[in-house]
Every structure is written in structure tokens, then in C-alpha cells.
Write a protein that holds these residues in place. Structure first.
Motif, PDB file in Angstrom:
ATOM      1  N   PHE A   1       0.851  -1.194   0.000  1.00 11.95           N
ATOM      2  CA  PHE A   1       0.000   0.000   0.000  1.00 11.95           C
ATOM      3  C   PHE A   1       0.883   1.240   0.000  1.00 11.95           C
ATOM      4  O   PHE A   1       2.088   1.178   0.259  1.00 11.95           O
ATOM      5  N   GLU A   2       0.265   2.368  -0.301  1.00  9.27           N
ATOM      6  CA  GLU A   2       0.955   3.655  -0.312  1.00  9.27           C
ATOM      7  C   GLU A   2       0.447   4.510   0.842  1.00  9.27           C
ATOM      8  O   GLU A   2      -0.701   4.348   1.289  1.00  9.27           O
ATOM      9  N   PHE A   3       1.293   5.429   1.325  1.00  5.88           N
ATOM     10  CA  PHE A   3       0.877   6.254   2.449  1.00  5.88           C
ATOM     11  C   PHE A   3       1.326   7.703   2.259  1.00  5.88           C
ATOM     12  O   PHE A   3       2.286   7.998   1.553  1.00  5.88           O
ATOM     13  N   ASP A   4       0.584   8.581   2.921  1.00  2.00           N
ATOM     14  CA  ASP A   4       0.878  10.011   2.954  1.00  2.00           C
ATOM     15  C   ASP A   4       1.066  10.378   4.419  1.00  2.00           C
ATOM     16  O   ASP A   4       0.093  10.466   5.187  1.00  2.00           O
ATOM     17  N   ALA A   5       2.318  10.595   4.826  1.00  3.80           N
ATOM     18  CA  ALA A   5       2.618  10.835   6.234  1.00  3.80           C
ATOM     19  C   ALA A   5       2.102  12.190   6.700  1.00  3.80           C
ATOM     20  O   ALA A   5       1.714  12.347   7.866  1.00  3.80           O
TER      21      ALA A   5
ATOM     22  N   ALA B   1      10.215  12.722   2.023  1.00  4.17           N
ATOM     23  CA  ALA B   1       9.773  11.890   3.150  1.00  4.17           C
ATOM     24  C   ALA B   1       8.322  12.115   3.550  1.00  4.17           C
ATOM     25  O   ALA B   1       7.914  11.710   4.636  1.00  4.17           O
ATOM     26  N   ALA B   2       7.535  12.760   2.693  1.00  4.53           N
ATOM     27  CA  ALA B   2       6.129  12.984   3.027  1.00  4.53           C
ATOM     28  C   ALA B   2       5.254  11.812   2.602  1.00  4.53           C
ATOM     29  O   ALA B   2       4.230  11.527   3.221  1.00  4.53           O
ATOM     30  N   THR B   3       5.640  11.138   1.536  1.00  2.00           N
ATOM     31  CA  THR B   3       4.875  10.002   1.023  1.00  2.00           C
ATOM     32  C   THR B   3       5.802   8.817   0.811  1.00  2.00           C
ATOM     33  O   THR B   3       7.027   8.952   0.779  1.00  2.00           O
ATOM     34  N   GLY B   4       5.192   7.676   0.655  1.00  2.00           N
ATOM     35  CA  GLY B   4       5.990   6.470   0.430  1.00  2.00           C
ATOM     36  C   GLY B   4       5.105   5.262   0.246  1.00  2.00           C
ATOM     37  O   GLY B   4       3.895   5.375   0.000  1.00  2.00           O
ATOM     38  N   ARG B   5       5.708   4.121   0.380  1.00  2.00           N
ATOM     39  CA  ARG B   5       4.969   2.883   0.164  1.00  2.00           C
ATOM     40  C   ARG B   5       5.528   1.796   1.072  1.00  2.00           C
ATOM     41  O   ARG B   5       6.703   1.825   1.440  1.00  2.00           O
ATOM     42  N   ARG B   6       4.665   0.889   1.432  1.00  6.23           N
ATOM     43  CA  ARG B   6       5.086  -0.291   2.180  1.00  6.23           C
ATOM     44  C   ARG B   6       5.273  -1.437   1.200  1.00  6.23           C
ATOM     45  O   ARG B   6       4.380  -1.736   0.400  1.00  6.23           O
ATOM     46  N   GLU B   7       6.429  -2.088   1.287  1.00  2.00           N
ATOM     47  CA  GLU B   7       6.783  -3.129   0.325  1.00  2.00           C
ATOM     48  C   GLU B   7       7.095  -4.444   1.020  1.00  2.00           C
ATOM     49  O   GLU B   7       7.634  -4.467   2.131  1.00  2.00           O
ATOM     50  N   ARG B   8       6.758  -5.500   0.352  1.00  2.00           N
ATOM     51  CA  ARG B   8       7.146  -6.836   0.784  1.00  2.00           C
ATOM     52  C   ARG B   8       8.324  -7.282  -0.074  1.00  2.00           C
ATOM     53  O   ARG B   8       8.263  -7.223  -1.306  1.00  2.00           O
ATOM     54  N   VAL B   9       9.396  -7.730   0.564  1.00  2.00           N
ATOM     55  CA  VAL B   9      10.591  -8.173  -0.158  1.00  2.00           C
ATOM     56  C   VAL B   9      11.020  -9.530   0.362  1.00  2.00           C
ATOM     57  O   VAL B   9      10.823  -9.859   1.541  1.00  2.00           O
ATOM     58  N   TRP B  10      11.590 -10.321  -0.507  1.00  3.68           N
ATOM     59  CA  TRP B  10      12.065 -11.644  -0.102  1.00  3.68           C
ATOM     60  C   TRP B  10      13.080 -11.536   1.037  1.00  3.68           C
ATOM     61  O   TRP B  10      13.921 -10.633   1.074  1.00  3.68           O
ATOM     62  N   ASP B  11      13.018 -12.485   1.934  1.00  7.40           N
ATOM     63  CA  ASP B  11      14.002 -12.601   2.998  1.00  7.40           C
ATOM     64  C   ASP B  11      14.350 -14.075   3.141  1.00  7.40           C
ATOM     65  O   ASP B  11      13.749 -14.928   2.484  1.00  7.40           O
ATOM     66  N   ALA B  12      15.312 -14.396   3.988  1.00 10.71           N
ATOM     67  CA  ALA B  12      15.737 -15.784   4.133  1.00 10.71           C
ATOM     68  C   ALA B  12      16.218 -16.057   5.550  1.00 10.71           C
ATOM     69  O   ALA B  12      16.847 -15.193   6.175  1.00 10.71           O
TER      70      ALA B  12
END
Length: 341
Positions: free
Chosen positions: A68-72, A259-270
């Protein structure tokens, strides 16, 4: 299961029919290796490939995906919508089909269904193809050498023609429209059995067939073998990056300039990453490479089995090729074989 037969020469017509409505992703040759990639023509496809560097997992579980995207500044959150392109994964081996089925067991859990994974899966058709094992393949020992479900079509070359197992109505309609489909004869069934026997006899017999692996994983949980095996680990995560069934991920917030807006991301981990088991306060539940390697093997060969009644590892052998210090499930099987000698 419904079985039909088409001539080998009709495969290009089948691919072309899929291309009318779908993006087609298939194994293609890159140098002396093979990868899954989008294709524009059947001529690009290498159906007789031994295995690919990485699995087709990334088409259902992308390495990085916006949630999702966000506006801080305005304290607003917006659901992220991405166009999920209808796609056909063409030429997938049985081990990879079983690997995708394992992923579905996790992300389609009815208690916590994952809408992102579900959207990719719903838009994807899978056309499998039978293969001959390479030296590092041990899918036969993981009960993953045959695809019994989770595909739309599965093609087995029986000498100038394909025996086609049909798994969905959508794919069956494409097959019927593109090819001269006929009923399987006794001769076709005999040829199929011969092809199956040839594949079974081609597996590397130097890889030991170990029974009761879960019990042995528990019995030798504290053996010094894990210190020796894990002591080699470089924590590079190459094994997880090529694995068709690793599904762990991290969540990261990425800010735009300002730094006012951004997005939450899912990334591979191990779980082989040194920071994977670190929690608030700096405590690490698995601080050593040995503990992380043991955990990875335990989950592949025991933990997932206890919950889902099948091994998470599908024996594709990619980690064997990717690891530069010879850490793989095969080494664990050989260890158990030595213990039983």
C-alpha cells in the motif's frame, strides 16, 4: 484426470493460441544456462531444458511487491492496485509445480488469505512438461517427481507426440481450439509408461534414499555435523533466492524524496540471513551460521511436513548448484546415510 494426445509439431500452435490472451513465460536459454522469461515466439522456448537457474516462483510471489501507499503529512493510507497481467507459465517441471502448490498452502491459508498472492495465482495458468533428471535432481526422494494437481495442462513427450493431462476447462478449451486433439490409445499409454520408467531410472543413485527423515532430524538435532555444515555458510542467501519454496519475506517502508509520502513493500528474505531472527533489543535467536543452516534444513525436511503432510523441499537441486560451499539437503541425506551405515 482427462488425457488426450497431440502431435509434437502442434506445440507451436498451442503456444500461439495462449499468446492471443496471455503473456507466455517459458524456459529460454541464456548462455549455457536456462531461465524463465516472457517469450514472443515458440522458437524461443527450450522445452528440453534440464532445469532453470531460478524457479518461476517470482511470477506469483514477486521479489519486491508494493502492499500500500501512504501520505505521512495527511495521515492517509491508500490501497495499492497493480494490474495483474493474465499469464501462462509454459514448460514447468513437476518439481516446480509441486513447489508452487506448497506456496499456495501457505498464502491461501483460509485463516489468513493473502490477496496479493491470490491475485497473481488467479491470473496464471500453468502448463507443465515432463523432464529427465539431472545429476543434482532428487525430486523422486521428496515425492515431487510427479505433478498430480495444481496445473492446467501437463505434457509428456511419448515419441513424436505429447500425452496431455488436462487439469482445467479453460486450458482444455485452448487446447481443443489450437490442436488436433485425439483420444489416447493403448499404444500411447504403453509409450507413456515407458517414458515414466526411463525418467525414474535416470535419477542419480548416489543420492541416498533415506526413510524417516523427520525422526532423524529430531534424533540428530544436536549433532556436531551441523557445526561443520553451518560453519561453511557464507550467509549469501543464494540457496533461498533460487529455491522454489522459500516464502519468507520482510516488510519495508520506502519513502519518496521529501519523506512525506511512500509505500510499504514486501521483499524476499531468508532464514540464512544473520538478521532474520533478530528481535527488538538486539537479541538474535539464531546468531550462528550453524543454527541458521540447521533451521533451514529442519523446515525443509520436517517442520513443513508436520503441518502440511508433505516436504517443503521438492528436490529440484537448484540449491546444490547455487551454493559455493556444498551446503544442500543432499549433504543432509548423506549424513543420515553415514549414521545408518
Amino acid at each position: 484426470m482427462l488425457y488426450r494426445v497431440i502431435d509434437e509439431t502442434e506445440a507451436p500452435a498451442l503456444v500461439a493460441a495462449f499468446m492471443e490472451r496471455y503473456e507466455v513465460v517459458a524456459p529460454v536459454k541464456r548462455g549455457d544456462k536456462y531461465v524463465f522469461s516472457a517469450v514472443d515466439s515458440f522458437d524461443e522456448i527450450a522445452l528440453d531444458y534440464p532445469t532453470t537457474i531460478a524457479s518461476p516462483k517470482k511470477y506469483l510471489l514477486p521479489a519486491k511487491e508494493t502492499l500500500f501507499e501512504f501520505d505521512a503529512e495527511n495521515n492517509e493510507v491508500t490501497d495499492y492496485t497493480d494490474e495483474v497481467r493474465p499469464r501462462v507459465l509454459f514448460g514447468v517441471h513437476a518439481c516446480d509445480i509441486n513447489g508452487l502448490q506448497n506456496l499456495s498452502s501457505v498464502f491461501n491459508d483460509p485463516r489468513y488469505p493473502d490477496p496479493y498472492y491470490a491475485a497473481h495465482a488467479a491470473a496464471t495458468l500453468i502448463v507443465g512438461v515432463a523432464c529427465m533428471p539431472s545429476a543434482n535432481c532428487f525430486c523422486n526422494l521428496m515425492d515431487a517427481e510427479e505433478a498430480r494437481a495444481a496445473y492446467d495442462l501437463f505434457l509428456t513427450n511419448i515419441g513424436g507426440r505429447y500425452l496431455v493431462s488436462i487439469g482445467s476447462v479453460v486450458a482444455a478449451n485452448v487446447l481443443e481450439a489450437a490442436c488436433d486433439v485425439r483420444e489416447a490409445t493403448d499404444e500411447d499409454r504403453i509409450a507413456f509408461r515407458a517414458a515414466t520408467r526411463a525418467r525414474q531410472e535416470a535419477f542419480n543413485r548416489d543420492i541416498p534414499d533415506i526413510q524417516e527423515i523427520p525422526m532423524l532430524m529430531d534424533a540428530f538435532h544436536e549433532d556436531e555435523f551441523w557445526e561443520e555444515l553451518g560453519g561453511r555458510c557464507l550467509s549469501c542467501n543464494a540457496c533461498a533466492n533460487v529455491c522454489p519454496t522459500c516464502y519468507c519475506f520482510d516488510i519495508r517502508d520506502t519513502l519518496d524524496p521529501g519523506a512525506a509520502t511512500g509505500r510499504r513493500e514486501r521483499v524476499w528474505d531468508a532464514c540464512t540471513s544473520p538478521q532474520f531472527a533478530m528481535v527488538a533489543g538486539g537479541h538474535n535467536f539464531r546468531p550462528t551460521p550453524a543454527s541458521r543452516v540447521r533451521h533451514r534444513m529442519y523446515h525443509k525436511l520436517n517442520g513443513f511436513l508436520a503441518k502440511h503432510d508433505r516436504n517443503l523441499c521438492v528436490g529440484c537441486g537448484r540449491c546444490v548448484s547455487a551454493c559455493k560451499v556444498d551446503i544442500s539437503p543432499i549433504e543432509v541425506l548423506k549424513f543420515f546415510d553415514r549414521k545408518g551405515a
